[in-house]
Scaffold this active site. Structure first.
Site, PDB file in Angstrom:
ATOM      1  N   SER A 191       0.791  -1.228   0.000  1.00  0.00           N
ATOM      2  CA  SER A 191       0.000   0.000   0.000  1.00  0.00           C
ATOM      3  C   SER A 191       0.822   1.278   0.000  1.00  0.00           C
ATOM      4  CB  SER A 191      -0.934   0.006   1.206  1.00  0.00           C
ATOM      5  OG  SER A 191      -0.200   0.008   2.420  1.00  0.00           O
ATOM      6  N   HIS A 219      -5.362  -4.963  -0.934  1.00  0.00           N
ATOM      7  CA  HIS A 219      -5.400  -3.894  -1.933  1.00  0.00           C
ATOM      8  C   HIS A 219      -5.534  -4.426  -3.354  1.00  0.00           C
ATOM      9  CE1 HIS A 219      -4.499  -0.526   0.815  1.00  0.00           C
ATOM     10  NE2 HIS A 219      -3.809  -1.424   1.486  1.00  0.00           N
ATOM     11  N   LYS A 250     -12.166  -2.049   1.167  1.00  0.00           N
ATOM     12  CA  LYS A 250     -11.473  -1.210   0.188  1.00  0.00           C
ATOM     13  C   LYS A 250     -12.264  -1.210  -1.116  1.00  0.00           C
ATOM     14  CE  LYS A 250      -7.063  -1.610   2.556  1.00  0.00           C
ATOM     15  NZ  LYS A 250      -7.623  -2.196   3.795  1.00  0.00           N
TER      16      LYS A 250
END
Length: 400
Positions: A191, A219, A250
């Site tokens: 990230s 992610h 996310k």
């Protein structure tokens, strides 16, 4: 003599190190919104609308009407909360529907949903109780904390370096007996650097020494692969990765985390992972919202829209002279000096762009950066405003 805690002194130390953070209230979770300074106990007073390049809402689904309707339906038909641990009465049809869809997207036999990705990481590593974890040096804090809680020993290998991992596996193999249980853990997308772990080469090293491999797709879920399964699924490695982990908070615009793997893994974890056993189940509205967001990610072109935005931003930033790390939807714009990075973030804010400065100890000294996180819902005007702000603010700060 006192045995209490001087929290004012601790806060002053954070102030002195420029590490103190403050809450800001957002009016909505979307590509554009208004913010208010922390109102403490008072109602917030919102300022002007700004463009948000600081969220992990990558597909822009947090305010999508389809996802909102799914959450509402989950609340109306099942309940607003699970009411208990899933091992008691908190296991519902929406949890099972979500887990079936996650397993299908990941190419595994089953999946298990936790209350957060953090809980999934800590609970899984603790339940496995490995003799040693081999962990990438830039792994997420939840993996690091999971190692602290659950591993007898942690060996850190160089970032995204399968050769260093293999060397450390070989050293360990020469020093200990064959009965040790080893777990190798890595993020797939990192990230802060926006890069991707070399998973195939890591699988080769893991297979050579008979260890298990756990990959955190926090992610990557919903963004990579034909079915939104992540980097593992995109690279056809589902059969070589023992444990796939990710979040629902996310790209999937909800809350919670998951583990995907073989039937026996899931059966063991739902019995032994303390963060699952002793937590109230994920709320049905969150489970229903994540299920719909995963459907959108798998069945529509929403991810392609994000990648188009990413390409435009990366090209624009690099053309004007910025160094942009990585190869993914996370765009770390290297500034270097922490003071310059903080000032650049402030100047961007003056131009209506919210993009955070990341500085040590989160990243190494001399590599402070602005982390740009675009959404699929950013418009051409949003992108143009972002690039114009970086050009003007960079000149003002003197980093261009």
């Amino acid at each position: 003599m006192t045995h209490g805690f001087d929290l004012n002194e601790r806060l002053e130390q954070r102030d002195a190190q420029n590490l103190r953070r403050h809450l800001e209230v957002a009016e909505s979770v979307s590509a554009r919104t208004r913010f208010a300074d922390d109102p403490k106990g008072d109602p917030p007073e919102f300022g002007d609308e700004e463009v948000v390049f600081a969220a992990n809402n990558y597909l822009g689904l947090a305010d999508d009407s389809r996802v909102q309707r799914a959450a509402e339906l989950g609340a109306r038909t099942v309940g607003s909360g699970a009411g208990a641990s899933r091992l008691v009465t908190g296991d519902t049809k929406v949890h099972r529907a979500l887990e079936r869809d996650l397993a299908a997207s990941k190419g595994t036999e089953r999946a298990l949903v936790f209350s957060s990705g953090y809980a999934a990481n800590i609970g899984t590593i603790d339940a496995l109780a490995p003799d040693v974890v081999f962990s990438d040096e830039l792994n997420h804090a939840s993996i690091i904390d999971g190692c602290r809680v659950g591993a007898s020993e942690t060996v850190v290998y160089d970032h995204c370096d399968p050769d260093d991992l293999r060397a450390k596996l070989a050293t360990r193999a020469a020093d200990v007996d064959e009965d040790e249980q080893w777990l190798v853990v890595t993020d797939s997308v990192f990230s802060m650097d926006g890069d991707i772990a070399p998973l195939s080469a890591i699988c080769d090293a893991v297979d050579e020494y008979g260890a298990w491999l756990m990959v955190d797709e926090a992610h990557a879920t919903g963004l990579f692969g034909d079915s939104g399964g992540g980097v593992v699924q995109r690279e056809g490695l589902s059969h070589r990765v023992d444990i796939q982990l990710g979040t629902l908070s996310k790209a999937l615009a909800s809350q919670g985390g998951y583990i995907a793997g073989d039937e026996v893994l899931i059966e063991y974890l739902l019995n032994a992972a303390r963060s699952f056993v002793f937590s109230t189940g994920l709320s049905p509205p969150n489970a229903a919202a994540a299920c719909e967001a995963l459907r959108i990610a798998r069945k529509t072109d929403r991810a392609a829209e994000l990648w188009d935005t990413v390409a435009t931003l990366r090209d624009g930033l690099e053309t004007m002279g910025y160094e942009v790390l990585g190869e993914t939807h996370i765009l770390p714009v290297i500034v270097g000096d922490r003071g310059d990075a903080l000032e650049l973030a402030d100047r961007l804010r003056d131009h209506g762009i919210v993009a955070p400065a990341i500085r040590p100890p989160t990243v190494p000294e001399g590599t402070s950066r602005i982390r740009v996180a675009p959404m699929a819902t950013h418009t051409a005007d949003d992108i143009a405003q972002c690039l114009d702000a970086f050009r003007t603010a960079g000149t003002e700060v003197g980093v261009l």
